[in-house]
Design a protein around this motif. Structure first.
Motif, mmCIF file in Angstrom:
data_model
loop_
_atom_site.group_PDB
_atom_site.id
_atom_site.type_symbol
_atom_site.label_atom_id
_atom_site.label_comp_id
_atom_site.label_asym_id
_atom_site.label_seq_id
_atom_site.Cartn_x
_atom_site.Cartn_y
_atom_site.Cartn_z
ATOM 1 N N PHE A 13 -1.870 -6.658 -9.323
ATOM 2 C CA PHE A 13 -0.504 -6.516 -8.813
ATOM 3 C C PHE A 13 0.473 -7.385 -9.620
ATOM 4 O O PHE A 13 1.580 -6.948 -9.940
ATOM 5 C CB PHE A 13 -0.424 -6.903 -7.325
ATOM 6 N N SER A 14 0.046 -8.606 -9.928
ATOM 7 C CA SER A 14 0.941 -9.517 -10.654
ATOM 8 C C SER A 14 1.205 -9.002 -12.067
ATOM 9 O O SER A 14 2.332 -9.069 -12.565
ATOM 10 C CB SER A 14 0.349 -10.927 -10.697
ATOM 11 N N GLU A 15 0.147 -8.453 -12.689
ATOM 12 C CA GLU A 15 0.312 -7.898 -14.038
ATOM 13 C C GLU A 15 1.303 -6.732 -14.009
ATOM 14 O O GLU A 15 2.177 -6.617 -14.859
ATOM 15 C CB GLU A 15 -1.060 -7.423 -14.509
ATOM 16 N N GLN A 16 1.159 -5.861 -13.009
ATOM 17 C CA GLN A 16 2.011 -4.668 -12.937
ATOM 18 C C GLN A 16 3.442 -4.988 -12.511
ATOM 19 O O GLN A 16 4.391 -4.428 -13.041
ATOM 20 C CB GLN A 16 1.414 -3.657 -11.941
ATOM 21 N N PRO A 43 1.866 -15.708 -7.791
ATOM 22 C CA PRO A 43 3.013 -14.968 -8.356
ATOM 23 C C PRO A 43 3.511 -13.837 -7.459
ATOM 24 O O PRO A 43 4.723 -13.696 -7.249
ATOM 25 C CB PRO A 43 2.450 -14.424 -9.671
ATOM 26 N N ASN A 44 2.602 -13.038 -6.911
ATOM 27 C CA ASN A 44 3.079 -11.917 -6.084
ATOM 28 C C ASN A 44 3.648 -12.392 -4.748
ATOM 29 O O ASN A 44 4.533 -11.753 -4.185
ATOM 30 C CB ASN A 44 1.980 -10.856 -5.894
ATOM 31 N N GLN A 45 3.194 -13.564 -4.270
ATOM 32 C CA GLN A 45 3.806 -14.143 -3.063
ATOM 33 C C GLN A 45 5.193 -14.692 -3.398
ATOM 34 O O GLN A 45 6.134 -14.551 -2.608
ATOM 35 C CB GLN A 45 2.933 -15.265 -2.506
#
Ligand SMILES: C[S@@+](CC[C@H](N)C(=O)[O-])C[C@H]1O[C@@H](n2cnc3c(N)ncnc32)[C@H](O)[C@@H]1O
Length: 222
Positions: A13-16, A43-45
């Protein structure tokens, strides 16, 4: 499901959806180099905090618990040029690392790190009668969460959001017999919110690179 699966999904998710972000990556490296604990949001949070602040149209943000400024960068990036983020930190080393990270991220004009016990800094903000904050992110010592939430209510307005991190404690929040001060504080927070007519709130369990935990989201209604 295991931690390695949660790590892989968070990484995907973070990469995308987050991608390469030099300021945030440098902030994480600087925090690590200074020996800060690895307890910043993922990162996604961080991006979720950013999106909530954007959705809120936040002009004033208050954070309790700065560490190296990782979540502060995410939040401050949602502010307009004349916006304000105040983040509260008790540890001088953490505050120094965070200030450096905010400068490198180009956010030192909008973001201020206040050093001291959060309880004292919050009391001072109330005493000063500052303008209400549009969003408050509570992420410091968990036993003090009820006190921080009460202060947040004094420092917000109808429509403000209050977010509290790490409320699941690996599932221990459901244990009424727990003597862990962090669990006791988190349960007291939920009892406080449940009895507080001025807010509507929910808590959500999450898994990810930070393990099994969750957050509380409360909207000030009146
Ligand atoms: C979980 S970390 C914050 C992480 C940060 N929000 C992030 O995601 O990048 C908690 C921070 O709260 C600070 N802290 C703990 N007790 C505190 C207190 N009584 N007053 C202010 N800060 C406190 C700790 O030193 C630590 O830096």
């Amino acid at each position: 499901m295991t931690q390695s699966t949660w790590d892989a999904v968070d990484a995907y998710f973070s990469e995308q959806l987050v991608g390469h972000d030099p300021a945030l990556e440098e902030a994480a490296v600087a925090a690590d180099a200074a020996g800060l604990p690895e307890i910043a949001v993922a990162p996604n949070q961080g991006k979720l905090l950013h999106l909530l602040a954007l959705t809120q149209g936040a002009r004033r943000i208050l954070e309790v618990g700065t560490l190296g400024g990782y979540s502060a960068i995410w939040l401050a990036r949602a502010l307009p040029a004349d916006g304000t983020l105040i983040t509260l930190e008790i540890d001088p080393k953490h505050a120094e690392v965070a200030r450096g990270n905010l400068v490198r991220a180009g956010l030192d004009k909008v973001a201020e790190v206040r050093l001291g016990r959060a309880a004292d800094s919050l009391a001072a903000l109330v005493e000063q009668g500052v303008e209400p904050f549009d969003l408050v992110f509570i992420d410091a010592d968990k036993p003090s969460n009820p006190e921080y939430f009460r202060r947040a209510l004094q420092l917000t307005r109808p429509g403000s959001l209050i977010i509290v991190d790490n409320v699941v404690r690996g599932g221990a929040v459901a244990d009424a017999d727990s003597t862990d001060p962090a669990v006791v504080g988190t349960r007291a927070l939920h009892e406080l919110i449940a009895a507080e007519p001025r807010v509507t709130a929910t808590s959500v369990q999450t898994v990810g690179s930070k393990g099994y935990d969750g957050f509380t989201l409360a909207r000030v209604q009146s």
